[in-house]
Every structure is written in structure tokens, then in C-alpha cells.
Design an enzyme around this catalytic site. Structure first.
Site, short mmCIF file in Angstrom:
data_model
loop_
_atom_site.label_atom_id
_atom_site.label_comp_id
_atom_site.label_asym_id
_atom_site.label_seq_id
_atom_site.Cartn_x
_atom_site.Cartn_y
_atom_site.Cartn_z
CD GLU A 5 -72.11 28.00 -65.12
OE1 GLU A 5 -72.93 28.09 -64.18
OE2 GLU A 5 -71.61 26.93 -65.50
CG HIS A 18 -76.95 31.29 -65.37
ND1 HIS A 18 -75.66 31.47 -64.93
CD2 HIS A 18 -77.44 30.26 -64.63
CE1 HIS A 18 -75.39 30.60 -63.97
NE2 HIS A 18 -76.45 29.85 -63.76
CG ASP A 33 -74.57 29.27 -60.79
OD1 ASP A 33 -75.79 29.26 -60.99
OD2 ASP A 33 -73.77 28.57 -61.43
CG HIS A 89 -70.88 26.67 -60.27
ND1 HIS A 89 -71.41 26.75 -61.53
CD2 HIS A 89 -69.57 26.38 -60.42
CE1 HIS A 89 -70.43 26.53 -62.42
NE2 HIS A 89 -69.31 26.28 -61.77
CD GLU A 125 -70.51 23.03 -63.54
OE1 GLU A 125 -71.21 23.53 -62.62
OE2 GLU A 125 -70.85 23.06 -64.72
CG HIS A 172 -76.62 26.04 -66.96
ND1 HIS A 172 -76.03 26.70 -65.90
CD2 HIS A 172 -76.30 26.74 -68.07
CE1 HIS A 172 -75.37 27.74 -66.36
NE2 HIS A 172 -75.52 27.79 -67.66
CD GLU A 227 -79.26 28.00 -62.37
OE1 GLU A 227 -78.24 28.01 -61.66
OE2 GLU A 227 -79.22 27.97 -63.62
#
Ligand code: ZN
Ligand code: MN
Length: 258
Positions: free
Chosen positions: A35, A37, A46, A121, A123, A178, A183
């Protein structure tokens, strides 16, 4: 003989077999995503973060880390920028559930009775739970009813005091974290060569209406891809987060797995 490792896939089969066949050694399965970032971090954040949390916990409690799931469920606009963004490469929910269910059942077939899904992650959350439910149901049909599974997301171990200390009243909420301070700080502490803070784009925390639209409206996502700014990230914050989350995960696994 090969040296011992916390990573199950680095063991020979006899060493692996000896570790898991009586069910005492927990298996920790990191689960992430590919994904975007933002402009300052790579696509596998992630995956790297839960894998490292799993490795640290495994060393403490004598567990093994399974090969991570490197693809996850589709990025949601309000928690990952959206699945329309370049680089973000996702599985359908049914695919993720089926693959994870299979892997859980395989470890159970080997003798494993303690499994932890270490999520990186957001989701993935409900699909992990669905996979666990289906796997346990099918194992029960095979008269295996003593498998225990813990599921956790590492950021849930960051307590209120740590949030107050790190964000100075500007905590945007985990959904907007995010590519932000959490992170980025963890990546700076663990993998500084994979972060380019000078390319980070300063954005106000994203604001969304209280509903979703499909196809997504790309203009809802900040063009940088992050949902809050990574500018305040630092190695020091990363070390605090590493410490808090690692301790919390180890304590949870000791409680649940003995
Ligand atoms: Zn992420
Ligand atoms: Mn994500």
C-alpha cells in the site's frame, strides 16, 4: 546444523517439527499489505512493522514467526488513502479470508495450538476474524478443538499517556495515522534507510464527510497519499512506540498462551 532462528521458514523441517508438534510453541503470523505510504516511505511498511513486532515478541516468549502475508485487504480511503492510488495492490476479501484460513489450518495440522495474528494494516481486521472463525469451525469438524488464536493490531497497545507524550494534543486518531507520525517514527527507528523525511509532505489531517462514495472521489484523499503529516516523526518517538507496543504484545501473549 543450521543456526536457530525466530523465523519458522529459516528452520529445517526436523527443527521446525520438533518445535511445533506438541503444540507448545506459538506461531505468530504477521499480516500487512502492499500500500502506498506517501512520498517518503516504501510500499511494504504494513508488512515490515508487524513482522518486526512479531520477531521481538517471538524472542521473548519462545515463539516462531511465520512468513508474513504481504498483500492485504483493499485500502479504504479514510484509513489508507484508498485503493485507487498507484502502488496499492490488494486482495479481494474472499481471497484473503481463504488464504489465511488455509494457513491457520496448516499450522494446526503440524501440531500448533497457539496462533497469533499480528496485524499491520487496519483494513485487514474483519477479514482476519472471518478467516479465524472459518478455520476454527473446520478444525472442529476434524475434531481439533484446542486451537487458541489471538488477534491484535500493534497500534492498539499505544496507551493514552504515550499518545499525550508523543502528539502534544494533536493526535489525529489511528485511522488518519496513515503514513503519519506513528508509522514514520517506527520506520525511522527500525529502517532509517527506507525513509526519506526530506521528501515527506506536510499536510493537515484529512477531513472526510460522514459517508462513503463509490467509485471513490480521489479528491477526498490528500494528494500526498498520507492522511496526516509525517513531519513531526522522529527516531526517539519510534523507540518509545517500539517499546510500548512490544511490551504490550509480550504481556498479552504471556496472558493468553501462558
Ligand atoms: Zn500503514
Ligand atoms: Mn495500511
Amino acid at each position: 546444523m543450521l543456526p536457530t532462528s525466530s523465523f519458522a521458514a529459516e528452520l529445517t523441517w526436523p527443527v521446525y517439527h520438533a518445535a511445533v508438534r506438541d503444540g507448545t510453541t506459538p506461531i505468530l503470523i504477521p499480516i500487512g499489505s502492499m500500500e502506498q505510504h506517501g512520498h517518503h516511505m516504501p510500499l511494504h511498511v504494513d508488512v515490515l512493522l508487524p513482522t518486526e513486532f512479531a520477531r521481538r515478541a517471538a524472542k521473548e516468549i519462545g515463539a516462531l514467526v511465520a512468513p508474513p502475508f504481504t498483500y492485504g485487504y483493499k485500502s479504504h480511503q479514510k484509513s489508507g488513502g484508498g485503493n485507487h492510488l498507484p502502488g496499492t495492490t490488494s486482495l479481494d476479501g474472499a481471497t484473503l479470508v481463504a488464504a489465511l484460513r488455509d494457513v491457520i489450518k496448516e499450522f494446526a495440522r503440524h501440531g500448533v495450538r497457539k496462533i497469533c495474528l499480528v496485524n499491520g494494516h487496519f483494513e485487514n481486521s474483519w477479514f482476519i476474524i472471518e478467516a479465524i472463525d472459518l478455520a476454527l469451525r473446520e478444525l472442529r469438524w476434524g475434531r481439533i478443538d484446542d486451537v487458541k488464536i489471538v488477534v491484535l493490531s500493534y497500534w492498539d497497545f499505544v496507551d493514552k499517556d504515550t499518545i499525550a507524550k508523543l502528539y502534544d494534543g494533536n493526535f489525529p486518531g489511528w485511522d488518519l495515522e496513515h503514513g503519519g507520525v506513528l508509522e514514520t517514527s517506527l520506520m525511522l527507528a527500525l529502517y532509517p534507510d527506507l525513509v526519506s523525511l526530506s521528501d515527506a509532505i506536510d499536510v493537515e489531517p484529512a477531513e472526510f464527510p460522514p459517508y462513503d462514495v463509490y467509485p471513490v472521489k480521489p479528491e477526498w484523499t490528500p494528494p500526498s497519499g498520507t492522511l496526516s503529516s509525517p513531519k513531526e516523526a522522529s527516531v526517539g518517538k519510534g523507540q518509545i512506540l517500539l517499546d510500548v507496543c512490544s511490551k504490550g504484545i509480550v504481556s498479552a501473549l504471556r496472558t493468553e498462551f501462558g
